[in-house]
Write a protein that holds these residues in place. Structure first.
Motif, PDB file in Angstrom:
ATOM      1  N   PHE A   1     -10.898  -4.164   2.556  1.00 22.44           N
ATOM      2  CA  PHE A   1      -9.424  -4.427   1.875  1.00 22.44           C
ATOM      3  C   PHE A   1      -9.416  -5.917   1.321  1.00 22.44           C
ATOM      4  N   ASN A   2      -9.052  -5.853  -0.064  1.00 22.42           N
ATOM      5  CA  ASN A   2      -8.843  -6.949  -0.820  1.00 22.42           C
ATOM      6  C   ASN A   2      -7.355  -7.487  -0.952  1.00 22.42           C
ATOM      7  N   PRO A   3      -7.164  -8.373  -0.226  1.00 20.72           N
ATOM      8  CA  PRO A   3      -5.405  -8.798  -0.141  1.00 20.72           C
ATOM      9  C   PRO A   3      -5.052  -9.201  -1.641  1.00 20.72           C
ATOM     10  N   ALA A   4      -5.894  -9.815  -2.328  1.00 19.09           N
ATOM     11  CA  ALA A   4      -5.314 -10.187  -3.608  1.00 19.09           C
ATOM     12  C   ALA A   4      -4.774  -8.979  -4.539  1.00 19.09           C
ATOM     13  N   ARG A   5      -5.052  -7.601  -4.278  1.00 17.09           N
ATOM     14  CA  ARG A   5      -4.652  -6.466  -4.842  1.00 17.09           C
ATOM     15  C   ARG A   5      -3.692  -5.761  -4.190  1.00 17.09           C
ATOM     16  N   LEU A   6      -3.120  -6.379  -3.481  1.00 16.04           N
ATOM     17  CA  LEU A   6      -2.209  -5.649  -2.349  1.00 16.04           C
ATOM     18  C   LEU A   6      -1.316  -4.561  -3.245  1.00 16.04           C
ATOM     19  N   GLY A   7      -1.519  -3.290  -2.730  1.00 16.80           N
ATOM     20  CA  GLY A   7      -0.700  -2.189  -3.419  1.00 16.80           C
ATOM     21  C   GLY A   7      -0.267  -0.964  -2.258  1.00 16.80           C
ATOM     22  N   THR A   8       0.520  -1.072  -1.536  1.00 17.68           N
ATOM     23  CA  THR A   8       0.605  -0.270  -0.582  1.00 17.68           C
ATOM     24  C   THR A   8       1.210   1.045  -1.146  1.00 17.68           C
ATOM     25  N   ARG A   9       1.738   1.215  -2.304  1.00 16.81           N
ATOM     26  CA  ARG A   9       2.409   2.490  -2.616  1.00 16.81           C
ATOM     27  C   ARG A   9       1.371   3.378  -3.301  1.00 16.81           C
ATOM     28  N   ALA A  10       0.362   3.101  -3.474  1.00 14.19           N
ATOM     29  CA  ALA A  10      -0.876   3.957  -4.092  1.00 14.19           C
ATOM     30  C   ALA A  10      -1.284   4.426  -2.941  1.00 14.19           C
ATOM     31  N   MET A  11      -1.471   3.372  -1.581  1.00 11.51           N
ATOM     32  CA  MET A  11      -2.083   3.881  -0.397  1.00 11.51           C
ATOM     33  C   MET A  11      -1.391   5.076   0.236  1.00 11.51           C
TER      34      MET A  11
ATOM     35  N   ARG B   1       0.785   7.124  -1.234  1.00 14.69           N
ATOM     36  CA  ARG B   1       0.679   8.384  -2.008  1.00 14.69           C
ATOM     37  C   ARG B   1      -0.365   9.281  -1.456  1.00 14.69           C
TER      38      ARG B   1
ATOM     39  N   PRO C   1       1.695 -12.504  -1.562  1.00 19.05           N
ATOM     40  CA  PRO C   1       0.971 -12.905  -2.880  1.00 19.05           C
ATOM     41  C   PRO C   1       0.709 -14.145  -2.838  1.00 19.05           C
TER      42      PRO C   1
END
Lengths: 253, 415
Positions: free
Chosen positions: A212-222, A224, A249
């Motif tokens: 997991f790359n915390p700089a790219r946090l994007g829970t919505r895609a996960m 979905r 962030p």
């Protein structure tokens, strides 16, 4: 005319549905005159005459229809048998209809079929085996909760992939058992029938957290792609909360 | 240094590999393990086994063999001058880990890359040995993606293709000055030379398979590459044209974009701050336009801002293209050829296929189009149907404001 009653053996009984649909169509029974049920659970108390499944001459429909019908029939929607018979009659009348996705009925059946394919795809990805020792022999056992009646349709995938292993997949709708050569079907199971741990899961969680790359946090895609209802059967999801809370962030460095 | 246990190694070597964008397990040949011993299958379509909170999927076990490296590429967390902890898997450890994960249905297979230790040939031999052991010792039929090292012997690089489904060589940076400044030990000529040889080997392999059914499969899922976005001064125009050349010249299956993520202990030549995720997303959309929507790189130029050479961030490039090329619209849903239908913002290849099938039997109305598209509002200004004609809309000066998506947090799904 009294309504006709069709009793299918199982929730995913495509052959039964097809035989009945052929007989009914041969006698020109309209869709609203048929009551469909599975096993003994009566769906309509007033439904009458059972359908005579005398063999009729084969009726030809486009392969596209058979493909879509095979999938859509596995949906948990109770009206699916009736919808499919309705479409069957219309396709007999006009075979090209099945390719017209702007048609309301084709669209509806297509959506059922898509949902089933998605469920099958998710099962292929989200089944998690846990290893148990059974009289000195390893068996991999998984507990999974599909949305639709896809267990039997998914069997070939797991047999092809894990042919040399012995494994079981337990679900609330039935179970599959592979002994390395034969596939057996079993009754519905409960979560507690499966093992509750596996030694490799800790290593898997380590991998999940590290990739997991915390700089790219994007829970919505996960969310979905891996909706919450799957989480309780995916061991790695237990670390998500910590991963997300540790990844606020960062503004510059 | 204290001995690291397997879990500690995995944490370091997965962390070090996560900046590689690809996790795809698709495009391979169909295989299964019904006959004989062994384990695994590939279905041709990729399967995602989990999703992490960065929205990316886990399909393959993506790790490095080691994160020690003699190179000093500025953008790379594993460069020689970085002070990250170093670790190294043995071939055996990595093979066992892959099988353990695969048996539990966590993964589709392995994506293996490595820092360069000792020399490129030694490193490449180690990578190949992992793949060889999986295939020959364990009869593993799952997916293997090997990152190859352009500076290794050509023989070694092509040997990788005998065990792997997919091979890849990263071009790293979209421009020559970028490569010179940030990865001085790498050379475009050597990278592209290796890609050219790999293309040759893949084509020879296909040719041999056509003639002799028993010929070994050679990288049946082809080769791919990756560029880092936002670490150098390249514009989107530079990137799109470089990608088009790469697809064309080396027959690549995919060009991956990786938004530059700030790394711990970064070199001073690099931008700080959050990775340009939206820019990466727009570049992927432009990639889809070329691969699935039949836009040529020249067509795509109209979507770029003429001054900056960048794709707009506030709308997708297909919509930007349509707004600049209003002379092409409206498109008549009932008459337009496939290529023009594909240019309508909001119509995908599947919807276009549905339109072509349906209109052979009847004239389409707006409600018919509504059944096969996600948003009628988005496409309505650009189409004509039996009962709809948007004459006034396309002449409106504020059309952009009407169709541009509202400025909310966008979903950054990059693959």
């Amino acid at each position: 005319m009294t309504p006709r009653l069709v009793t299918l053996d199982r929730e995913d009984d495509f052959e039964g549905w097809r035989n009945a649909a052929r007989s009914l169509a041969a006698s020109a029974v309209p869709a609203h005159q048929v009551v469909w049920q599975v096993g003994d659970q009566r769906t309509d108390l007033f439904a009458g005459a059972p359908v005579d499944l005398a063999t009729t001459r084969p009726i030809m429909v486009p392969g596209d229809f058979v493909r879509i019908a095979r999938c859509a029939l596995l949906h948990s929607e109770p009206q699916r048998f009736a919808l499919l018979y309705d479409l069957f009659l219309k396709v007999l009348d006009r075979p090209s209809l099945v390719r017209d996705r702007t048609d309301g009925l084709v669209h509806k059946v297509g959506a059922l079929s898509q949902a089933v394919l998605r469920d099958i795809h998710k099962m292929q990805g989200f089944v998690r085996f846990r290893e148990v020792q059974e009289e000195g022999v390893c068996r991999c056992v998984a507990w999974f909760e599909p949305d639709h009646h896809i267990l039997r349709a998914s069997a070939a995938f797991f047999v092809n992939r894990f042919a040399a292993m012995t494994w079981s997949i337990l679900t609330p709708k039935g179970s599959l058992h592979w002994d390395g050569g034969r596939l057996l079907e079993g009754p519905p199971a409960r979560r507690q029938d499966g093992p509750d741990a596996d030694t490799v899961e800790a290593v898997w969680k380590t991998y999940y957290a590290a990739t997991f790359n915390p700089a790219r946090l994007g829970t919505r895609a996960m969310m979905r792609e891996m909706p919450g209802r799957y989480w309780r059967n995916l061991p790695e999801t237990s670390v998500i909360r910590d991963l997300v809370s540790g990844s606020a962030p960062k503004s510059g460095r | 240094m204290a001995q690291l246990d397997l879990s500690e190694k995995l944490a370091i070597l997965a962390d070090a590999a996560k900046y590689d964008a690809s996790c795809s397990s698709s495009g391979g040949a169909r295989r299964d393990s019904r006959k004989g011993k062994g384990i695994g299958s590939t279905t041709g379509a990729g399967i995602c086994h989990a999703y992490t909170p960065d929205g990316r999927c886990i399909s393959l076990l993506k790790v490095l063999l080691t994160n020690s490296c003699v190179f000093n590429c500025q953008y790379c967390i594993n460069r020689a001058g970085s002070n990250v902890r170093r670790a190294r898997f043995t071939v055996r450890e990595l093979v066992d880990l892959t099988i353990d994960f695969y048996k539990r249905n966590y993964i589709e297979g392995l994506f293996l890359s490595s820092g360069i230790i000792r020399d490129p040939n030694y490193t490449m031999e180690q990578l190949i040995d992992v793949a060889r052991s999986l295939r020959q010792d364990h009869h593993f039929h799952g997916y293997i993606h090997l990152k190859t090292i352009p500076d290794a012997d050509p023989d070694l690089v092509t040997r990788a293709g005998l065990h792997a489904d997919r091979v890849s060589i990263n071009v790293e940076l979209p421009t020559d000055p970028g490569l010179r400044d940030l990865a001085p030990e790498k050379s475009r000529d050597r990278i592209e030379g290796a890609m050219g040889r790999m293309r040759g080997a893949i084509e020879d392999g296909k040719d041999a398979r056509r003639r002799f059914r028993s010929a070994p499969a050679f990288a049946p899922a082809g080769q791919s590459t990756q560029m880092i976005i936002g670490a150098d001064a390249a514009t989107d125009r530079d990137i799109v044209s470089r990608a088009a050349t790469l697809y064309d010249r080396y027959g690549l299956r995919r060009v991956y974009y990786s938004a530059f993520s700030p790394i711990p202990d970064a070199g001073s030549a690099l931008p700080a701050g959050r990775p340009p995720l939206l820019r990466e997303h727009r570049l992927y959309q432009s990639d889809w336009m070329m691969r699935f929507y039949e836009f040529s790189p020249d067509d795509l130029a109209a979507a770029l801002d003429p001054l900056s050479g960048m794709l707009p961030l506030d709308m997708d490039p297909k919509l930007a293209w349509a707004l600049r090329r209003r002379d092409c619209f409206p498109v008549d849903i009932n008459r337009a050829p496939r290529t023009l239908l594909l240019r309508v913002p909001g119509l995908g290849p599947r919807a276009v296929q549905s339109i072509l099938a349906a209109r052979r039997w009847h004239t389409l109305r707006l409600e018919d189009v509504a059944r096969i598209t996600v948003s009628l509002t988005k496409i309505r200004p650009f189409i004509v149907t039996a009962d709809w004609r948007p004459t006034l809309l396309t002449d409106r000066a504020d059309l952009a404001a009407l169709v541009r998506p509202r400025a909310t947090q966008l979903d950054l799904f990059s693959r």
